[in-house]
Scaffold this active site. Structure first.
Site, short mmCIF file in Angstrom:
data_model
loop_
_atom_site.label_atom_id
_atom_site.label_comp_id
_atom_site.label_asym_id
_atom_site.label_seq_id
_atom_site.Cartn_x
_atom_site.Cartn_y
_atom_site.Cartn_z
CB CYS A 118 -41.11 -35.54 -82.31
SG CYS A 118 -42.07 -36.17 -80.93
CG HIS A 120 -43.54 -32.51 -83.99
ND1 HIS A 120 -44.17 -33.69 -84.27
CD2 HIS A 120 -43.26 -32.54 -82.65
CE1 HIS A 120 -44.27 -34.40 -83.17
NE2 HIS A 120 -43.74 -33.73 -82.18
CG ASN A 142 -46.51 -35.57 -80.39
OD1 ASN A 142 -46.12 -36.14 -81.41
ND2 ASN A 142 -45.70 -34.98 -79.54
O1 UT7 Z 1 -43.11 -33.86 -79.43
C1 UT7 Z 1 -42.03 -33.49 -78.67
C2 UT7 Z 1 -42.28 -33.86 -77.28
N1 UT7 Z 1 -43.25 -33.15 -76.54
C3 UT7 Z 1 -43.56 -31.85 -76.60
O2 UT7 Z 1 -43.17 -31.09 -77.43
C4 UT7 Z 1 -44.44 -31.35 -75.50
C5 UT7 Z 1 -43.99 -30.04 -74.97
N2 UT7 Z 1 -44.72 -29.63 -73.79
C6 UT7 Z 1 -46.04 -29.38 -73.74
O3 UT7 Z 1 -46.74 -29.54 -74.73
C7 UT7 Z 1 -46.61 -28.85 -72.47
O4 UT7 Z 1 -45.57 -28.54 -71.58
C8 UT7 Z 1 -47.62 -29.81 -71.77
C9 UT7 Z 1 -48.90 -29.90 -72.58
C10 UT7 Z 1 -47.01 -31.18 -71.61
C11 UT7 Z 1 -47.99 -29.26 -70.40
O5 UT7 Z 1 -48.50 -27.95 -70.53
P1 UT7 Z 1 -47.94 -26.78 -69.60
O6 UT7 Z 1 -48.69 -25.58 -69.94
O7 UT7 Z 1 -46.45 -26.73 -69.78
O8 UT7 Z 1 -48.36 -27.25 -68.20
P2 UT7 Z 1 -47.46 -27.57 -66.89
O9 UT7 Z 1 -46.77 -28.86 -67.04
O10 UT7 Z 1 -46.65 -26.37 -66.53
O11 UT7 Z 1 -48.60 -27.68 -65.84
C12 UT7 Z 1 -49.44 -26.57 -65.47
C13 UT7 Z 1 -50.48 -27.08 -64.50
C14 UT7 Z 1 -49.86 -27.92 -63.37
O12 UT7 Z 1 -50.62 -27.69 -62.22
P3 UT7 Z 1 -50.06 -26.72 -61.06
O13 UT7 Z 1 -48.77 -27.32 -60.61
O14 UT7 Z 1 -49.91 -25.38 -61.72
O15 UT7 Z 1 -51.15 -26.77 -60.04
C15 UT7 Z 1 -50.07 -29.33 -63.82
O16 UT7 Z 1 -50.09 -30.26 -62.79
O17 UT7 Z 1 -51.38 -27.98 -65.20
C16 UT7 Z 1 -51.39 -29.24 -64.53
N3 UT7 Z 1 -51.60 -30.28 -65.52
C17 UT7 Z 1 -52.82 -30.67 -65.91
N4 UT7 Z 1 -54.05 -30.29 -65.53
C18 UT7 Z 1 -55.09 -30.89 -66.12
C19 UT7 Z 1 -50.67 -30.97 -66.21
N5 UT7 Z 1 -51.27 -31.83 -67.04
C20 UT7 Z 1 -52.60 -31.66 -66.86
C21 UT7 Z 1 -53.73 -32.26 -67.44
N6 UT7 Z 1 -54.96 -31.84 -67.05
N7 UT7 Z 1 -53.64 -33.21 -68.39
#
Ligand code: UT7
Length: 330
Positions: free
Chosen positions: A117, A257, A287
């Protein structure tokens, strides 16, 4: 600084595929919903390249052709072309050379930069050196990724985030105080554990086993990346301000970004910078990895004014991150 030669962006053009993948489409593919994606990421849809036989070089070609037309530049005038990408057409040769061939840039050479990125930031800083040292006078820098080619559309942690696109800028020398003024680029390879594509390289060459294990897809520890991204982008913007004896009030635009809307707002809050002057298009494209920054420049081009102080900032796989300070040239 007037009289000193800087590499200035003298044109920008982007290209995105027509096909849209909306949050509602994704609801039918994985266990997710529009409300979660919108509130957790700010993304509503992304573009997906579906044209048969097309790849990253074709998106680059469309973006560069538009750029050349807009700036009245002939392909033969280009000295150098750099592509920031992690989804080149092939492992080798590099995509930049393919693009030079497709646009007819017979006098140019080029290469790809793999910084995920941060690819456009690294490529822009690299291209600027060749212009600033008066080695070349027309350098094209492209950020492009066809993320759909390395996304697992059964993995809800990644498939909701990424999209495809490309955008290109022309760098030319300017002596009027406009152009790329300073940059802070950083890297920490220990971050590879948290954001990578496991197989396909020399460590795990492609095999029936790596395909069966779904190791040819992007994987990330999203939470870990999120925290590092906010810290890395904020701290390099602050370093640039300190080094250039500027305060945040001196900055007209921040071009971040587009990985997650919450990362963008968090960086702006840490810097105490108003969101009205932060470029945002994440809801439309998601992204697009190396393409997010130049796609933002393209989208906001009409709102920038000559002399505006603009800071580009990004964070990505590697980890790689950094910020570039430039003065808008037109
Ligand atoms: O470009 C450089 C590379 N990437 C980034 O910069 C991305 C950086 N990270 C992020 O943008 C975020 O961490 C994500 C969008 C990937 C995830 O968001 P989050 O708020 O960190 O969610 P999480 O991974 O902590 O998940 C929270 C909950 C989990 O459920 P439980 O364990 O709390 O029951 C996940 O399983 O949300 C769940 N979850 C989803 N639910 C619905 C994860 N992905 C999804 C989804 N739809 N697509």
């Amino acid at each position: 600084m007037p009289n000193k030669i800087h590499a200035a962006i003298t044109g920008v053009h982007g290209w995105v595929p027509e096909d849209r993948l909306t949050n509602f489409d994704l609801e039918k593919m994985v266990d997710t919903n529009d409300e979660w994606i919108t509130s957790r990421t700010g993304i509503r849809e992304r573009r997906i390249l579906k044209t048969p036989g097309w790849a990253t070089s074709d998106m680059c070609t469309e973006a560069v052709k538009g750029l050349l037309e807009k700036t009245g530049t002939k392909p033969g005038e280009i000295d150098m072309l750099i592509v920031g990408t992690i989804t080149g057409d092939m492992v080798f040769p590099d995509t930049a050379n393919t693009v030079c061939d497709k646009i007819g840039a017979k006098n140019a050479f080029g290469y790809d930069i793999n910084a995920a990125c941060s690819g456009f930031l690294y490529a822009l800083a690299t291209g600027a050196q060749f212009v600033q040292t008066e080695t070349y006078s027309k350098v094209v820098v492209v950020g492009a990724d066809m993320m759909s080619s390395i996304i697992d559309y059964t993995d809800r942690n990644t498939c909701v985030i990424f999209g495809d696109g490309a955008a290109a800028v022309l760098l030319e020398p300017r002596k009027d105080g406009t152009g790329i003024t300073d940059f802070v680029l950083r890297g920490d390879g220990s971050g590879r554990e948290f954001l990578h594509m496991k197989a396909g390289g020399s460590l795990h060459p492609p095999s029936a086993e790596t395909v069966a294990a779904r190791e040819h897809y992007a994987w990330q520890d999203g939470k870990r990346v999120f925290v590092h991204a906010v810290r890395g982008m904020t701290s390099t913007v602050e370093s640039l301000l300190r080094r250039n004896k500027m305060t945040i009030e001196d900055v007209n635009w921040i071009v971040p970004h587009q990985a997650n809307m919450r990362i963008i707002t968090s960086v702006a809050e840490h810097l105490e910078f108003p969101m009205e002057r932060v470029t945002i298009n994440i809801s439309k494209y998601g992204n697009t990895t190396a393409a997010t920054l130049p796609l933002c420049l393209w989208e906001y081009e009409d709102r920038f004014k000559k002399g505006d102080n603009i800071i580009l900032t990004a964070f990505g796989g590697g980890f790689t991150w950094g910020s570039i300070y430039l003065v808008w040239a037109y």
